[in-house]
Design a protein around this motif. Structure first.
Motif, PDB file in Angstrom:
ATOM      1  N   LEU A  79      44.939  34.046  21.499  1.00  0.00           N
ATOM      2  CA  LEU A  79      44.456  32.956  22.347  1.00  0.00           C
ATOM      3  C   LEU A  79      44.985  31.640  21.800  1.00  0.00           C
ATOM      4  N   THR A  80      45.585  30.841  22.665  1.00  0.00           N
ATOM      5  CA  THR A  80      45.996  29.483  22.302  1.00  0.00           C
ATOM      6  C   THR A  80      45.059  28.522  23.014  1.00  0.00           C
ATOM      7  N   ALA A  81      44.344  27.716  22.240  1.00  0.00           N
ATOM      8  CA  ALA A  81      43.279  26.886  22.804  1.00  0.00           C
ATOM      9  C   ALA A  81      43.727  25.459  23.078  1.00  0.00           C
ATOM     10  N   GLN A 101      53.643  31.024  20.791  1.00  0.00           N
ATOM     11  CA  GLN A 101      53.868  32.208  21.613  1.00  0.00           C
ATOM     12  C   GLN A 101      53.030  33.373  21.098  1.00  0.00           C
ATOM     13  N   CYS A 102      52.758  34.308  21.978  1.00  0.00           N
ATOM     14  CA  CYS A 102      52.016  35.527  21.627  1.00  0.00           C
ATOM     15  C   CYS A 102      52.911  36.711  21.994  1.00  0.00           C
ATOM     16  N   PRO A 103      53.838  37.098  21.102  1.00  0.00           N
ATOM     17  CA  PRO A 103      54.874  38.069  21.465  1.00  0.00           C
ATOM     18  C   PRO A 103      54.460  39.529  21.468  1.00  0.00           C
ATOM     19  N   ASN A 104      53.408  39.887  20.730  1.00  0.00           N
ATOM     20  CA  ASN A 104      53.148  41.313  20.486  1.00  0.00           C
ATOM     21  C   ASN A 104      51.944  41.895  21.212  1.00  0.00           C
ATOM     22  N   HIS A 105      51.141  41.065  21.834  1.00  0.00           N
ATOM     23  CA  HIS A 105      49.916  41.569  22.462  1.00  0.00           C
ATOM     24  C   HIS A 105      49.777  41.017  23.871  1.00  0.00           C
ATOM     25  N   ARG A 106      49.116  41.783  24.715  1.00  0.00           N
ATOM     26  CA  ARG A 106      48.890  41.397  26.101  1.00  0.00           C
ATOM     27  C   ARG A 106      47.434  41.657  26.469  1.00  0.00           C
ATOM     28  N   PRO A 107      46.883  40.833  27.378  1.00  0.00           N
ATOM     29  CA  PRO A 107      47.547  39.684  27.998  1.00  0.00           C
ATOM     30  C   PRO A 107      47.606  38.486  27.057  1.00  0.00           C
ATOM     31  N   GLN A 108      48.605  37.617  27.295  1.00  0.00           N
ATOM     32  CA  GLN A 108      48.669  36.334  26.598  1.00  0.00           C
ATOM     33  C   GLN A 108      47.615  35.433  27.243  1.00  0.00           C
ATOM     34  N   ILE A 109      46.753  34.823  26.428  1.00  0.00           N
ATOM     35  CA  ILE A 109      45.653  34.022  26.977  1.00  0.00           C
ATOM     36  C   ILE A 109      45.695  32.614  26.403  1.00  0.00           C
ATOM     37  N   ASP A 123      59.304  30.831  27.770  1.00  0.00           N
ATOM     38  CA  ASP A 123      60.474  30.863  26.910  1.00  0.00           C
ATOM     39  C   ASP A 123      61.552  31.721  27.547  1.00  0.00           C
ATOM     40  N   GLU A 124      62.722  31.149  27.764  1.00  0.00           N
ATOM     41  CA  GLU A 124      63.783  31.852  28.486  1.00  0.00           C
ATOM     42  C   GLU A 124      64.309  33.071  27.727  1.00  0.00           C
ATOM     43  N   GLU A 125      64.286  33.014  26.411  1.00  0.00           N
ATOM     44  CA  GLU A 125      64.829  34.129  25.626  1.00  0.00           C
ATOM     45  C   GLU A 125      63.866  35.308  25.562  1.00  0.00           C
ATOM     46  N   THR A 126      62.588  35.023  25.350  1.00  0.00           N
ATOM     47  CA  THR A 126      61.618  36.097  25.156  1.00  0.00           C
ATOM     48  C   THR A 126      60.818  36.445  26.402  1.00  0.00           C
ATOM     49  N   GLY A 127      60.706  35.499  27.324  1.00  0.00           N
ATOM     50  CA  GLY A 127      59.876  35.717  28.506  1.00  0.00           C
ATOM     51  C   GLY A 127      58.399  35.491  28.244  1.00  0.00           C
ATOM     52  N   ASN A 128      58.061  35.093  27.000  1.00  0.00           N
ATOM     53  CA  ASN A 128      56.662  34.807  26.673  1.00  0.00           C
ATOM     54  C   ASN A 128      56.262  33.437  27.200  1.00  0.00           C
ATOM     55  N   VAL A 129      54.964  33.276  27.442  1.00  0.00           N
ATOM     56  CA  VAL A 129      54.460  31.952  27.786  1.00  0.00           C
ATOM     57  C   VAL A 129      54.582  31.063  26.550  1.00  0.00           C
ATOM     58  N   ALA A 130      55.077  29.852  26.744  1.00  0.00           N
ATOM     59  CA  ALA A 130      55.164  28.864  25.664  1.00  0.00           C
ATOM     60  C   ALA A 130      53.991  27.910  25.833  1.00  0.00           C
ATOM     61  N   TRP A 131      52.992  28.068  24.967  1.00  0.00           N
ATOM     62  CA  TRP A 131      51.770  27.282  25.049  1.00  0.00           C
ATOM     63  C   TRP A 131      51.918  26.058  24.137  1.00  0.00           C
ATOM     64  N   SER A 172      49.540  37.708  31.533  1.00  0.00           N
ATOM     65  CA  SER A 172      49.108  36.388  31.046  1.00  0.00           C
ATOM     66  C   SER A 172      47.853  35.952  31.791  1.00  0.00           C
ATOM     67  N   MET A 173      47.066  35.074  31.143  1.00  0.00           N
ATOM     68  CA  MET A 173      45.858  34.569  31.797  1.00  0.00           C
ATOM     69  C   MET A 173      45.570  33.139  31.358  1.00  0.00           C
ATOM     70  N   LEU A 174      45.262  32.281  32.332  1.00  0.00           N
ATOM     71  CA  LEU A 174      44.908  30.881  32.086  1.00  0.00           C
ATOM     72  C   LEU A 174      43.421  30.683  32.347  1.00  0.00           C
ATOM     73  N   ILE A 175      42.759  29.968  31.430  1.00  0.00           N
ATOM     74  CA  ILE A 175      41.342  29.653  31.550  1.00  0.00           C
ATOM     75  C   ILE A 175      41.177  28.156  31.307  1.00  0.00           C
ATOM     76  N   GLY A 176      40.394  27.486  32.122  1.00  0.00           N
ATOM     77  CA  GLY A 176      40.153  26.064  31.922  1.00  0.00           C
ATOM     78  C   GLY A 176      39.368  25.816  30.641  1.00  0.00           C
ATOM     79  N   ALA A 177      39.758  24.787  29.895  1.00  0.00           N
ATOM     80  CA  ALA A 177      39.089  24.474  28.625  1.00  0.00           C
ATOM     81  C   ALA A 177      37.850  23.627  28.870  1.00  0.00           C
ATOM     82  N   THR A 178      36.950  24.157  29.700  1.00  0.00           N
ATOM     83  CA  THR A 178      35.637  23.547  29.907  1.00  0.00           C
ATOM     84  C   THR A 178      34.715  24.062  28.807  1.00  0.00           C
ATOM     85  N   ASN A 179      33.463  23.623  28.809  1.00  0.00           N
ATOM     86  CA  ASN A 179      32.513  24.167  27.827  1.00  0.00           C
ATOM     87  C   ASN A 179      32.412  25.680  27.948  1.00  0.00           C
ATOM     88  N   ASN A 180      32.326  26.174  29.186  1.00  0.00           N
ATOM     89  CA  ASN A 180      32.237  27.615  29.395  1.00  0.00           C
ATOM     90  C   ASN A 180      33.549  28.310  29.064  1.00  0.00           C
TER      91      ASN A 180
END
Length: 334
Positions: A121-123, A153-161, A131-139, A97-105
């Motif tokens: 990507l969830t913006a 959720q992004c269940p099928n691809h990595r990294p989740q961004i 999510d306790e069942e899947t282990g995916n990040v819940a955005w 998983s990866m977190l990026i700040g929603a700045t202009n850049n």
């Protein structure tokens, strides 16, 4: 691609002097929670030039590991250079998983990286969990104009961004820290950078408005009645050492610069004190100031939705109430 680790990465965006922007350090807080739930490490990714200050601060705010990429070609943000650096690191280390700040850049970088890595990507997220069942990040992010919140959720691809709005999370309390620091050398040929910043034009009208870093914000809405109404707002802000904010209604009416806008289409803020003056409390505005520690609402409409979220409320005309507040504050400090 498949993840090689269960690690959670946080991109620490830097200023041109190498210091970190607040949002990257803020994101280490939810990053710690997600990494622990996923059973991986919290890794800070620092890209820039002379980034020693950013590395030190990431160490002090719970990062287990810090991977830095330095060079003159990274001093000024460019999509091409930063995308290549991050994608090279992801392919080598394989975070989940990866977190990026929603700045202009960040809003420019996130989509380019996700497309290059063929992942989702969830913006503009405003809440994060696992999510306790899947282990995916819940955005969680606003949807349909901010009228409801969607959890993705992004269940099928990595990294989740995901990109996350500045001001949504608070920095953790700084500690000594014992992060392992790794420096990667990723060379960028000048020909690979297809765009260059020739000149930076600052918003003269907006000035240096730092809503995201402000500890006190005094905001005005439709109730201020016009541009001259913000003189009263500024008078209170001056005695409190506060920053002036505004609702979308005030900005759209041309009463004040967009640089002051708080809300879904403006800045997300999390001050210690937020004073809302003549603001009704539309859900789009609430989405931008819900992280405030204490909310004071001043509105002549006793049924205004802003009172539902306020810690303290004053029903009255702001042009009568604010001058009294200003005088009382001055007396208390005399």
């Amino acid at each position: 691609m498949e993840a090689k680790t269960k690690d959670l990465w946080v991109f620490i965006e830097t200023n041109e002097d190498g210091s970190p922007k607040n949002v990257g350090i803020e994101l280490l807080t939810p990053g710690r929670m997600i990494a622990d739930k996923q059973g991986g490490e919290l890794v800070a990714i620092v890209i820039g030039n002379n980034v020693g200050v950013a590395v030190k601060e990431a160490t002090e705010h719970d990062a287990d590991r810090i991977i830095s990429v330095e060079g003159e070609e990274y001093q000024t943000y460019s999509t091409d250079a930063y995308t290549k650096a991050i994608c090279t690191l992801v392919e080598k280390y394989g975070p989940t998983s990866m977190l990026i700040g929603a700045t202009n850049n960040g809003r420019d970088l996130g989509p380019r990286v996700s497309c290059r890595l063929k992942t989702g990507l969830t913006a503009d997220c405003t809440a994060l969990d696992v999510d306790e069942e899947t282990g995916n990040v819940a955005w969680t992010r606003p949807a349909f104009g901010g009228n409801l919140m969607a959890t993705i959720q992004c269940p099928n691809h990595r990294p989740q961004i995901g990109t996350v709005r500045p001001g949504v999370f608070k920095k953790s309390i700084a500690s000594e820290g014992h992060a392992v620091s790794i420096r990667e050398n990723i060379a960028i040929d000048p020909s690979e950078i297809r765009t260059k910043v020739l000149e930076v034009l600052r918003d003269v009208e907006g000035g240096d408005v730092d809503l995201e870093g402000a500890e006190i914000i005094v905001s005005g809405g439709r109730g201020v009645g016009g541009p001259e109404g913000f003189d009263t707002i500024k008078a209170l802000a001056d005695v409190l050492g506060a920053t002036v904010g505004a609702s979308r209604a005030a900005v759209d009416s041309g009463w004040i610069s967009h640089a002051h806008q708080v809300g879904q289409t403006g800045k997300t803020v999390g001050p210690k004190l937020y004073i809302a003056c003549g603001i009704s409390g539309a859900i789009q505005h609430l989405a931008g100031m819900s992280g405030s520690d204490c909310v004071v609402a001043i509105n002549k409409d006793a049924d205004a939705p802003i009172f539902d979220v306020a810690d303290y409320g004053l029903v009255g005309n702001l042009f009568e109430v604010l001058p009294i507040l200003v005088e009382e504050i001055k007396k208390a400090r005399a």
